[in-house]
Design a protein around this motif. Structure first.
Motif, mmCIF file in Angstrom:
data_model
loop_
_atom_site.group_PDB
_atom_site.id
_atom_site.type_symbol
_atom_site.label_atom_id
_atom_site.label_comp_id
_atom_site.label_asym_id
_atom_site.label_seq_id
_atom_site.Cartn_x
_atom_site.Cartn_y
_atom_site.Cartn_z
ATOM 1 N N VAL A 273 -43.739 22.425 29.141
ATOM 2 C CA VAL A 273 -44.821 23.354 29.499
ATOM 3 C C VAL A 273 -46.143 22.606 29.584
ATOM 4 C CG1 VAL A 273 -43.732 25.421 28.497
ATOM 5 C CG2 VAL A 273 -45.158 23.963 27.048
ATOM 6 N N ARG A 274 -47.118 23.246 30.197
ATOM 7 C CA ARG A 274 -48.482 22.736 30.164
ATOM 8 C C ARG A 274 -49.045 22.951 28.754
ATOM 9 N NH1 ARG A 274 -52.174 25.076 32.996
ATOM 10 N NH2 ARG A 274 -53.235 23.125 33.506
ATOM 11 N N ASP A 275 -50.109 22.232 28.417
ATOM 12 C CA ASP A 275 -50.629 22.309 27.044
ATOM 13 C C ASP A 275 -51.057 23.716 26.656
ATOM 14 O OD1 ASP A 275 -50.919 19.397 25.800
ATOM 15 O OD2 ASP A 275 -51.304 19.264 27.947
ATOM 16 N N ASP A 276 -51.676 24.452 27.590
ATOM 17 C CA ASP A 276 -52.128 25.795 27.228
ATOM 18 C C ASP A 276 -51.012 26.833 27.306
ATOM 19 O OD1 ASP A 276 -51.871 26.148 29.960
ATOM 20 O OD2 ASP A 276 -53.967 26.712 30.307
ATOM 21 N N GLU A 277 -49.791 26.389 27.628
ATOM 22 C CA GLU A 277 -48.636 27.286 27.623
ATOM 23 C C GLU A 277 -47.839 27.199 26.321
ATOM 24 O OE1 GLU A 277 -48.158 27.018 32.504
ATOM 25 O OE2 GLU A 277 -46.773 25.913 31.207
ATOM 26 N N LEU A 278 -48.306 26.381 25.385
ATOM 27 C CA LEU A 278 -47.803 26.402 24.014
ATOM 28 C C LEU A 278 -48.707 27.377 23.261
ATOM 29 C CD1 LEU A 278 -46.090 25.468 21.645
ATOM 30 C CD2 LEU A 278 -47.565 23.452 21.452
ATOM 31 N N VAL A 279 -48.182 28.558 22.944
ATOM 32 C CA VAL A 279 -48.994 29.666 22.452
ATOM 33 C C VAL A 279 -48.531 30.062 21.051
ATOM 34 C CG1 VAL A 279 -49.406 30.475 24.801
ATOM 35 C CG2 VAL A 279 -47.509 31.434 23.482
ATOM 36 N N ASP A 280 -49.304 30.936 20.429
ATOM 37 C CA ASP A 280 -48.994 31.341 19.058
ATOM 38 C C ASP A 280 -47.770 32.233 18.968
ATOM 39 O OD1 ASP A 280 -51.023 29.875 17.903
ATOM 40 O OD2 ASP A 280 -52.489 31.497 18.077
ATOM 41 N N ARG A 281 -47.651 33.207 19.874
ATOM 42 C CA ARG A 281 -46.541 34.159 19.739
ATOM 43 C C ARG A 281 -46.215 34.793 21.087
ATOM 44 N NH1 ARG A 281 -44.498 36.098 15.042
ATOM 45 N NH2 ARG A 281 -43.144 37.921 15.163
ATOM 46 N N LEU A 282 -44.933 34.811 21.422
ATOM 47 C CA LEU A 282 -44.422 35.464 22.615
ATOM 48 C C LEU A 282 -43.505 36.613 22.222
ATOM 49 C CD1 LEU A 282 -43.430 32.291 24.683
ATOM 50 C CD2 LEU A 282 -45.189 33.945 25.343
ATOM 51 N N PRO A 283 -43.312 37.585 23.103
ATOM 52 C CA PRO A 283 -42.331 38.637 22.822
ATOM 53 C C PRO A 283 -40.930 38.047 22.771
ATOM 54 C CG PRO A 283 -43.127 38.795 25.090
ATOM 55 C CD PRO A 283 -43.990 37.782 24.401
ATOM 56 N N GLU A 284 -40.128 38.580 21.873
ATOM 57 C CA GLU A 284 -38.773 38.058 21.679
ATOM 58 C C GLU A 284 -37.785 39.206 21.639
ATOM 59 O OE1 GLU A 284 -36.500 34.886 18.720
ATOM 60 O OE2 GLU A 284 -38.193 36.049 17.954
ATOM 61 N N GLU A 285 -36.618 38.990 22.245
ATOM 62 C CA GLU A 285 -35.540 39.966 22.219
ATOM 63 C C GLU A 285 -34.313 39.350 21.547
ATOM 64 O OE1 GLU A 285 -35.583 42.784 25.849
ATOM 65 O OE2 GLU A 285 -36.114 40.810 26.646
ATOM 66 N N PRO A 286 -33.374 40.186 21.098
ATOM 67 C CA PRO A 286 -32.243 39.660 20.317
ATOM 68 C C PRO A 286 -31.423 38.590 21.031
ATOM 69 C CG PRO A 286 -32.382 42.035 20.059
ATOM 70 C CD PRO A 286 -33.389 41.668 21.118
ATOM 71 N N HIS A 287 -31.338 38.648 22.374
ATOM 72 C CA HIS A 287 -30.505 37.676 23.089
ATOM 73 C C HIS A 287 -31.218 36.355 23.345
ATOM 74 C CE1 HIS A 287 -32.764 39.744 26.333
ATOM 75 N NE2 HIS A 287 -32.793 38.541 26.865
ATOM 76 N N ASP A 288 -32.500 36.269 23.053
ATOM 77 C CA ASP A 288 -33.257 35.056 23.335
ATOM 78 C C ASP A 288 -32.840 33.924 22.399
ATOM 79 O OD1 ASP A 288 -34.753 36.268 25.338
ATOM 80 O OD2 ASP A 288 -36.309 36.935 23.949
ATOM 81 N N LEU A 289 -32.647 32.732 22.956
ATOM 82 C CA LEU A 289 -32.324 31.544 22.169
ATOM 83 C C LEU A 289 -33.592 30.704 21.997
ATOM 84 C CD1 LEU A 289 -28.928 30.498 23.804
ATOM 85 C CD2 LEU A 289 -29.277 31.643 21.611
ATOM 86 N N ARG A 290 -33.897 30.354 20.771
ATOM 87 C CA ARG A 290 -35.089 29.555 20.510
ATOM 88 C C ARG A 290 -34.818 28.074 20.785
ATOM 89 N NH1 ARG A 290 -38.249 31.934 15.176
ATOM 90 N NH2 ARG A 290 -38.247 34.128 15.811
ATOM 91 N N VAL A 291 -35.893 27.359 21.095
ATOM 92 C CA VAL A 291 -35.824 25.910 21.262
ATOM 93 C C VAL A 291 -36.532 25.258 20.083
ATOM 94 C CG1 VAL A 291 -35.721 26.098 23.776
ATOM 95 C CG2 VAL A 291 -37.943 25.830 22.652
ATOM 96 N N GLY A 292 -36.280 23.962 19.893
ATOM 97 C CA GLY A 292 -36.830 23.280 18.732
ATOM 98 C C GLY A 292 -38.061 22.450 18.993
ATOM 99 N N TRP A 293 -38.351 22.188 20.283
ATOM 100 C CA TRP A 293 -39.450 21.296 20.620
ATOM 101 C C TRP A 293 -40.147 21.764 21.899
ATOM 102 C CZ3 TRP A 293 -34.940 19.704 18.495
ATOM 103 C CH2 TRP A 293 -35.010 18.860 17.372
ATOM 104 N N ALA A 294 -41.372 21.305 22.057
ATOM 105 C CA ALA A 294 -42.112 21.468 23.308
ATOM 106 C C ALA A 294 -42.568 20.092 23.769
ATOM 107 C CB ALA A 294 -43.316 22.378 23.123
ATOM 108 N N LEU A 295 -42.523 19.865 25.074
ATOM 109 C CA LEU A 295 -43.050 18.644 25.677
ATOM 110 C C LEU A 295 -44.213 19.045 26.568
ATOM 111 C CD1 LEU A 295 -42.456 15.532 25.918
ATOM 112 C CD2 LEU A 295 -41.321 16.093 28.086
ATOM 113 N N THR A 296 -45.408 18.523 26.254
ATOM 114 C CA THR A 296 -46.606 18.867 27.020
ATOM 115 C C THR A 296 -47.304 17.588 27.478
ATOM 116 O OG1 THR A 296 -48.173 18.918 25.154
ATOM 117 C CG2 THR A 296 -46.895 20.929 25.579
ATOM 118 N N PRO A 297 -48.144 17.684 28.514
ATOM 119 C CA PRO A 297 -48.788 16.471 29.037
ATOM 120 C C PRO A 297 -49.652 15.745 28.010
ATOM 121 C CG PRO A 297 -48.933 18.248 30.637
ATOM 122 C CD PRO A 297 -48.392 18.855 29.382
#
Length: 202
Positions: free
Chosen positions: A164-188
């Motif tokens: 993601v872009r740097d400003d696309e790493l955010v504090d909180r997004l909506p989440e649903e039961p089927h969503d799989l979380r990731v462990g890392w973010a790669l930003t510029p």
């Protein structure tokens, strides 16, 4: 980020997607090119020397095929998704820019042999496209569900990385039961960042 209204999961995701796509469309060509260079450099530092599942950024997605070339230069074998009917993604090996062709949804895909969806289980590192990711690891995609159906077959110890872009790493997004979380973010600017905690991934 301006979205603050509490809404049920899918409605909230729709609002986030609209906002994020508009913000991406407003990024200048110069900034996009500079971010792609930075992401390629960051990808080259991921210490990936085995199988990696990745993707080719298109349109306003951050990054470029240079990320894939950096991974290969570091010793990785790179698999890219091959789209089909809704369901888990199939895969093909990336062997350089000349191995890509235009495909559905404006994507670029490998021209070689198509490997079945369980092939994702080979990968020690998986780069995942995202419109945003939050600090808990909740990822927001475009809503087609391909990756939610695919990542369940990943290795338990695979590193799942949202690009993601740097400003696309955010504090909180909506989440649903089927969503799989990731462990890392790669930003510029931030490089590889561990999610669900404060440490930088090794």
């Amino acid at each position: 980020m301006v979205i603050t209204v509490e809404m049920p999961g899918e409605r909230a995701k729709h609002a986030w997607r609209a906002e994020l796509l508009a913000r991406r469309a407003a990024v200048s060509a110069t900034d996009r090119a500079n971010e792609a260079i930075a992401l390629a450099a960051a990808a080259g530092c991921l210490d990936a020397r085995a199988w990696v599942c990745a993707y080719v950024p298109v349109d306003a997605e951050p990054g470029s095929p240079a990320m894939l070339d950096a991974l290969r230069a570091g010793g990785a074998r790179v698999l890219l998704p091959v789209t089909g009917p809704p369901g888990p993604l199939s895969w093909g090996e990336y062997t350089g820019p000349d191995s890509l062709r235009r495909a559905r949804f404006g994507l670029l895909e490998p021209t070689g042999a198509v490997l079945p969806p369980p092939t994702v289980g080979r990968a020690e590192l998986i780069l995942v496209p995202a419109l945003a990711v939050d600090r808990r690891g909740v990822r927001l995609g475009r809503g087609a569900g391909y990756y939610d159906r695919t990542l369940s077959a990943a290795r338990a110890d695979a590193r799942l990385v949202a690009v993601v872009r740097d400003d696309e790493l955010v504090d909180r997004l909506p989440e649903e039961p089927h969503d799989l979380r990731v462990g890392w973010a790669l930003t510029p600017r931030g490089g590889l960042r561990r999610l669900g905690g404060n440490s930088i991934a090794e």
